[in-house]
Design an enzyme around this catalytic site. Structure first.
Site, PDB file in Angstrom:
ATOM      1  N   LYS A  75       0.807  -1.229   0.000  1.00 58.87           N
ATOM      2  CA  LYS A  75       0.000   0.000   0.000  1.00 58.87           C
ATOM      3  C   LYS A  75       0.840   1.279   0.000  1.00 58.87           C
ATOM      4  CE  LYS A  75      -4.157  -1.953   2.068  1.00 58.87           C
ATOM      5  NZ  LYS A  75      -5.264  -1.761   3.012  1.00 58.87           N
ATOM      6  N   ASP A 111     -10.294   2.565   1.990  1.00 59.97           N
ATOM      7  CA  ASP A 111     -10.454   1.854   3.274  1.00 59.97           C
ATOM      8  C   ASP A 111     -11.213   2.710   4.303  1.00 59.97           C
ATOM      9  OD1 ASP A 111      -9.225  -0.570   2.670  1.00 59.97           O
ATOM     10  OD2 ASP A 111      -7.235   0.125   3.257  1.00 59.97           O
TER      11      ASP A 111
END
Ligand code: NAP
Length: 294
Positions: A75, A111
């Site tokens: 990420k 997210d």
């Protein structure tokens, strides 16, 4: 399968990368979403290591893969390989979704928005003016704290086993803290008091996750029975923390909705269509129950 989309020379490619990746429920969820909406797309899981990440990104451009989800451990590292980073993803410091517009790759983070949408929908919580205790300070926590701050809670405290990481996170997000919201970091010695004082307690650690179920990151006697307790974990759906919190009388919320909505936002960025959230949820639930009955 009767409603399976025919894969042909017009099929658009999508996928998720991570290391490990074989546990991922994203392919079953996303392929269901494509079938449900009649999109001629196919979504696969790719086991990509830190060493093969630059080659993979070159492959995305070469093959014109339209969309990629990114999970542990890429990420952060993937950001320098992209052309543009969305403002929210830049603030969070992590990308979990890539959109490929004819070779221009943009990184987003869905997210945090996925989590907060799920929390608000499933607990009917108005987060403004609330006191929130967040346990953990890892990758997932960053996006969640960034998005929670936009809801203007009264106070948000990050508590982590490694206290320096909680402090670093609070420091790096202080710029995004709205006027009237207090953002703080603390060590686990303060956890009991911080739980008792909180309207919402959120576990963002991996404590209680499959296969190490049966452990909780806190003593449920510390919880106010009026509080809402939320866990990012969705495997199992009811962690030990949530089981004990429910016995204590608290309202509980698991990580399934976050998983569904982070995927739904990614689907919407890639296709411009609304995601079939109900079908996606049903598919993931089925896949999780097939796994537990094995
Ligand atoms: P991460 O970056 O590795 O962070 C892990 C966090 O857990 C750190 O704060 C770590 O503390 C803490 N921790 C680990 N073991 C601990 C222990 N034994 N006692 C106390 N604290 C402990 O992981 P992540 O990516 O943020 O993921 C965290 C959790 O969120 C995982 O369970 C993951 O499945 C879940 N998640 C769910 C979704 C969803 O869609 N629902 C999405 C992403 C993540 P230290 O800093 O002290 O090591």
């Amino acid at each position: 399968m009767s409603n399976m989309q025919q894969i042909d020379s017009y099929t658009t490619l999508f996928g998720v990368i991570g290391d490990p990746i074989r546990h991922s429920k994203s392919p079953v969820m996303m392929n269901r979403a494509f079938r449900e909406t009649g999109i001629n797309g196919v979504y696969a899981a790719f086991h990509i290591t830190t060493e093969t990440l630059p080659d993979f990104i070159r492959g995305v451009r070469a093959m014109n893969i339209r969309g990629v989800n990114v999970t542990i451990p890429h990420k952060l590292n993937v950001m320098e390989l992209l052309d543009r980073i969305d403002q929210g993803a830049a603030a969070i410091g992590a990308v979990n979704t890539i959109v490929n517009d004819n070779g221009i790759l943009t990184g987003y983070n869905t997210d945090g928005i996925g989590y907060v949408r799920s929390l608000k929908e499933e607990t009917f919580a108005d987060l403004a003016g609330k006191t929130i205790t967040v346990i953990g300070a890892g990758g997932a926590c960053r996006g969640i704290v960034y998005t929670l701050l936009q809801e203007k809670p009264k106070k948000l405290t990050i508590v982590n086993r490694t206290a320096e990481k909680a402090e670093e996170l609070a420091q790096s997000l202080s710029f995004y803290c709205p006027v009237g919201t207090e953002l703080d970091a603390s060590s686990t010695e303060e956890l009991a008091t911080l739980c008792t004082d909180a309207d919402i307690v959120i576990n963002t650690t991996s404590v209680g996750m499959h296969p190490h179920t049966g452990i909780s990151p806190l003593d449920s006697l510390w919880l106010n029975p009026q509080a809402t307790v939320s866990d990012l974990i969705y495997n199992p759906l009811q962690t030990e923390l949530l089981r004990l919190a429910e016995l204590r009388g608290c309202k509980t919320h698991n990580g399934l909705g976050m998983f569904i909505y982070q995927g739904a936002y990614a689907f919407e960025y890639w296709t411009g269509k609304s995601a079939p959230v109900q079908a996606m949820r049903e598919t993931v639930m089925l896949s999780l129950s097939a796994q537990t009955s094995k």
